[in-house]
Design an enzyme around this catalytic site. Sequence first.
Site, PDB file in Angstrom:
ATOM      1  N   SER A  16       0.846  -1.192   0.000  1.00 42.72           N
ATOM      2  CA  SER A  16       0.000   0.000   0.000  1.00 42.72           C
ATOM      3  C   SER A  16       0.879   1.239   0.000  1.00 42.72           C
ATOM      4  O   SER A  16       1.606   1.498   0.970  1.00 42.72           O
ATOM      5  CB  SER A  16      -0.897   0.002   1.238  1.00 42.72           C
ATOM      6  OG  SER A  16      -1.564   1.234   1.336  1.00 42.72           O
ATOM      7  N   HIS A  39      -1.368  -1.189  -4.178  1.00 43.20           N
ATOM      8  CA  HIS A  39      -2.635  -0.780  -3.552  1.00 43.20           C
ATOM      9  C   HIS A  39      -2.612   0.734  -3.341  1.00 43.20           C
ATOM     10  O   HIS A  39      -1.692   1.271  -2.743  1.00 43.20           O
ATOM     11  CB  HIS A  39      -2.758  -1.521  -2.219  1.00 43.20           C
ATOM     12  CG  HIS A  39      -4.042  -1.331  -1.499  1.00 43.20           C
ATOM     13  ND1 HIS A  39      -5.177  -2.065  -1.768  1.00 43.20           N
ATOM     14  CD2 HIS A  39      -4.395  -0.482  -0.490  1.00 43.20           C
ATOM     15  CE1 HIS A  39      -6.148  -1.704  -0.954  1.00 43.20           C
ATOM     16  NE2 HIS A  39      -5.701  -0.725  -0.168  1.00 43.20           N
ATOM     17  N   ASP A  41      -4.728   3.889  -1.830  1.00 41.79           N
ATOM     18  CA  ASP A  41      -5.814   4.272  -0.922  1.00 41.79           C
ATOM     19  C   ASP A  41      -6.289   5.680  -1.225  1.00 41.79           C
ATOM     20  O   ASP A  41      -5.523   6.632  -1.135  1.00 41.79           O
ATOM     21  CB  ASP A  41      -5.320   4.220   0.527  1.00 41.79           C
ATOM     22  CG  ASP A  41      -5.178   2.803   1.027  1.00 41.79           C
ATOM     23  OD1 ASP A  41      -6.142   2.033   0.897  1.00 41.79           O
ATOM     24  OD2 ASP A  41      -4.092   2.471   1.533  1.00 41.79           O
ATOM     25  N   MET A  43      -8.910   8.583  -0.061  1.00 41.45           N
ATOM     26  CA  MET A  43      -9.741   8.998   1.090  1.00 41.45           C
ATOM     27  C   MET A  43     -10.217  10.422   0.872  1.00 41.45           C
ATOM     28  O   MET A  43      -9.462  11.269   0.387  1.00 41.45           O
ATOM     29  CB  MET A  43      -8.909   8.951   2.370  1.00 41.45           C
ATOM     30  CG  MET A  43      -8.245   7.617   2.629  1.00 41.45           C
ATOM     31  SD  MET A  43      -7.323   7.660   4.170  1.00 41.45           S
ATOM     32  CE  MET A  43      -6.462   6.082   4.073  1.00 41.45           C
ATOM     33  N   HIS A  73      -8.450   1.496  -3.798  1.00 42.90           N
ATOM     34  CA  HIS A  73      -9.380   1.302  -2.674  1.00 42.90           C
ATOM     35  C   HIS A  73     -10.008   2.651  -2.372  1.00 42.90           C
ATOM     36  O   HIS A  73      -9.363   3.521  -1.787  1.00 42.90           O
ATOM     37  CB  HIS A  73      -8.568   0.748  -1.488  1.00 42.90           C
ATOM     38  CG  HIS A  73      -9.352   0.557  -0.237  1.00 42.90           C
ATOM     39  ND1 HIS A  73      -8.753   0.340   0.994  1.00 42.90           N
ATOM     40  CD2 HIS A  73     -10.694   0.530  -0.003  1.00 42.90           C
ATOM     41  CE1 HIS A  73      -9.683   0.197   1.915  1.00 42.90           C
ATOM     42  NE2 HIS A  73     -10.862   0.317   1.350  1.00 42.90           N
ATOM     43  N   MET A  75     -12.112   4.919  -0.351  1.00 40.69           N
ATOM     44  CA  MET A  75     -12.774   5.136   0.944  1.00 40.69           C
ATOM     45  C   MET A  75     -13.437   6.504   0.856  1.00 40.69           C
ATOM     46  O   MET A  75     -12.987   7.490   1.442  1.00 40.69           O
ATOM     47  CB  MET A  75     -11.729   5.070   2.065  1.00 40.69           C
ATOM     48  CG  MET A  75     -11.252   3.653   2.338  1.00 40.69           C
ATOM     49  SD  MET A  75      -9.683   3.596   3.196  1.00 40.69           S
ATOM     50  CE  MET A  75      -8.582   3.752   1.794  1.00 40.69           C
ATOM     51  N   MET A 146     -11.655  -5.184   5.609  1.00 41.91           N
ATOM     52  CA  MET A 146     -10.821  -4.253   6.382  1.00 41.91           C
ATOM     53  C   MET A 146     -10.583  -4.849   7.767  1.00 41.91           C
ATOM     54  O   MET A 146     -11.513  -5.173   8.493  1.00 41.91           O
ATOM     55  CB  MET A 146     -11.522  -2.894   6.535  1.00 41.91           C
ATOM     56  CG  MET A 146     -11.560  -2.051   5.284  1.00 41.91           C
ATOM     57  SD  MET A 146      -9.952  -1.779   4.518  1.00 41.91           S
ATOM     58  CE  MET A 146      -9.043  -0.954   5.832  1.00 41.91           C
ATOM     59  N   ASP A 184      -6.903  -6.078   4.319  1.00 41.48           N
ATOM     60  CA  ASP A 184      -6.181  -4.802   4.356  1.00 41.48           C
ATOM     61  C   ASP A 184      -6.184  -4.250   5.777  1.00 41.48           C
ATOM     62  O   ASP A 184      -7.257  -4.088   6.372  1.00 41.48           O
ATOM     63  CB  ASP A 184      -6.924  -3.838   3.405  1.00 41.48           C
ATOM     64  CG  ASP A 184      -6.283  -2.480   3.272  1.00 41.48           C
ATOM     65  OD1 ASP A 184      -5.169  -2.272   3.778  1.00 41.48           O
ATOM     66  OD2 ASP A 184      -6.924  -1.614   2.624  1.00 41.48           O
ATOM     67  N   GLY A 185      -4.981  -3.962   6.291  1.00 43.58           N
ATOM     68  CA  GLY A 185      -4.862  -3.321   7.593  1.00 43.58           C
ATOM     69  C   GLY A 185      -4.144  -4.200   8.604  1.00 43.58           C
ATOM     70  O   GLY A 185      -4.571  -5.316   8.874  1.00 43.58           O
ATOM     71  N   GLY A 186      -3.007  -3.708   9.112  1.00 47.30           N
ATOM     72  CA  GLY A 186      -2.288  -4.429  10.164  1.00 47.30           C
ATOM     73  C   GLY A 186      -1.643  -5.723   9.707  1.00 47.30           C
ATOM     74  O   GLY A 186      -1.413  -6.626  10.520  1.00 47.30           O
ATOM     75  N   GLY A 206       1.055  -2.050   4.176  1.00 44.12           N
ATOM     76  CA  GLY A 206       1.631  -0.712   4.043  1.00 44.12           C
ATOM     77  C   GLY A 206       2.853  -0.548   4.904  1.00 44.12           C
ATOM     78  O   GLY A 206       3.995  -0.672   4.442  1.00 44.12           O
TER      79      GLY A 206
HETATM   80  C1  DX5 Z   1      -6.137   2.006   5.710  1.00 41.23           C
HETATM   81  C2  DX5 Z   1      -5.765   1.627   4.303  1.00 41.23           C
HETATM   82  C3  DX5 Z   1      -4.714   0.593   4.208  1.00 41.23           C
HETATM   83  C4  DX5 Z   1      -3.394   0.977   4.815  1.00 41.23           C
HETATM   84  C5  DX5 Z   1      -2.787  -0.265   5.370  1.00 41.23           C
HETATM   85  O1  DX5 Z   1      -7.326   2.739   5.685  1.00 41.23           O
HETATM   86  O2  DX5 Z   1      -6.896   1.140   3.592  1.00 41.23           O
HETATM   87  O3  DX5 Z   1      -4.523   0.165   2.859  1.00 41.23           O
HETATM   88  O4  DX5 Z   1      -2.501   1.558   3.899  1.00 41.23           O
HETATM   89  O5  DX5 Z   1      -1.652   0.073   6.081  1.00 41.23           O
HETATM   90  P1  DX5 Z   1      -0.997  -0.901   7.154  1.00 41.23           P
HETATM   91  O6  DX5 Z   1      -0.537  -2.127   6.429  1.00 41.23           O
HETATM   92  O7  DX5 Z   1       0.119  -0.077   7.699  1.00 41.23           O
HETATM   93  O8  DX5 Z   1      -2.052  -1.211   8.192  1.00 41.23           O
HETATM   94 ZN    ZN Z   2      -6.565   0.159   1.585  1.00 35.53          ZN
END
Ligand code: DX5
Ligand code: ZN
Length: 225
Positions: A16, A39, A41, A43, A73, A75, A146, A184-186, A206
Amino acid sequence: MNNYGGELRGRLVAPSVLSADFLRLGAQLAAMPNADMIHLDVMDGHFVPNLSLGLPILEALRRFDAKLVIDCHLMIDNPLQYAEKFALAGANIVTVHVEAASAPELRKVFAEIRAAGAAAGLSLKPGTPVTALFPYLAEVGVALVMAVEPGFGGQSFQNSALEKIRALREFADVNKLNCKIEVDGGINPETAAKCRSAGADILVAGNYVFGSGDLSAAIENIRGA
Ligand code: DX5
Ligand code: ZN
């Protein structure tokens, strides 16, 4: 371009770029030829409490490499206003949120994304039941779970995502759908292993990847043995 489809198999890793060093983005991309997709993001400061990247970065990525598989992605509220633009600008996958639009709007968005030559994806926040995705799974190429509240990188993985991945895998298998399951996430090597066992096909990472000194090795650590 827009070659996302059945040819992508196995454990796919999607770094990401939210966590990238933007002054060195080209060099960082060149340092990870083993990334399966990138990826991106997007927002809007309304659907999530943060602003991030938009069409100019997507266009720059597409100019940088015509073959790069780009996973957008969104959001954002009102995906009908923007999703098609991302597909037309060269995204291979355009994912919108189930919470962001009504059922007829979502179906219109998927049709527009597909008509523009991309795969449609549908995502859900941690607080949304996984059953909210079931009515749409036959119409999308990707279901994105997510594992953190969308909006920021660097958060901790929520284990509730694993049950959602398992439920989506079962629903897709029982109904013979070839929708890919993305998380996606963590994501780090430990949480990636749990997600793979639960049935995830695409792992977004990410902070773990871009926080590593060796981007390419970090991707293989996420992919697993
Ligand atoms: C969060 C994003 C993710 C983010 C993930 O809203 O959608 O794609 O970049 O980042 P990590 O891997 O650091 O959680
Ligand atoms: Zn994302």
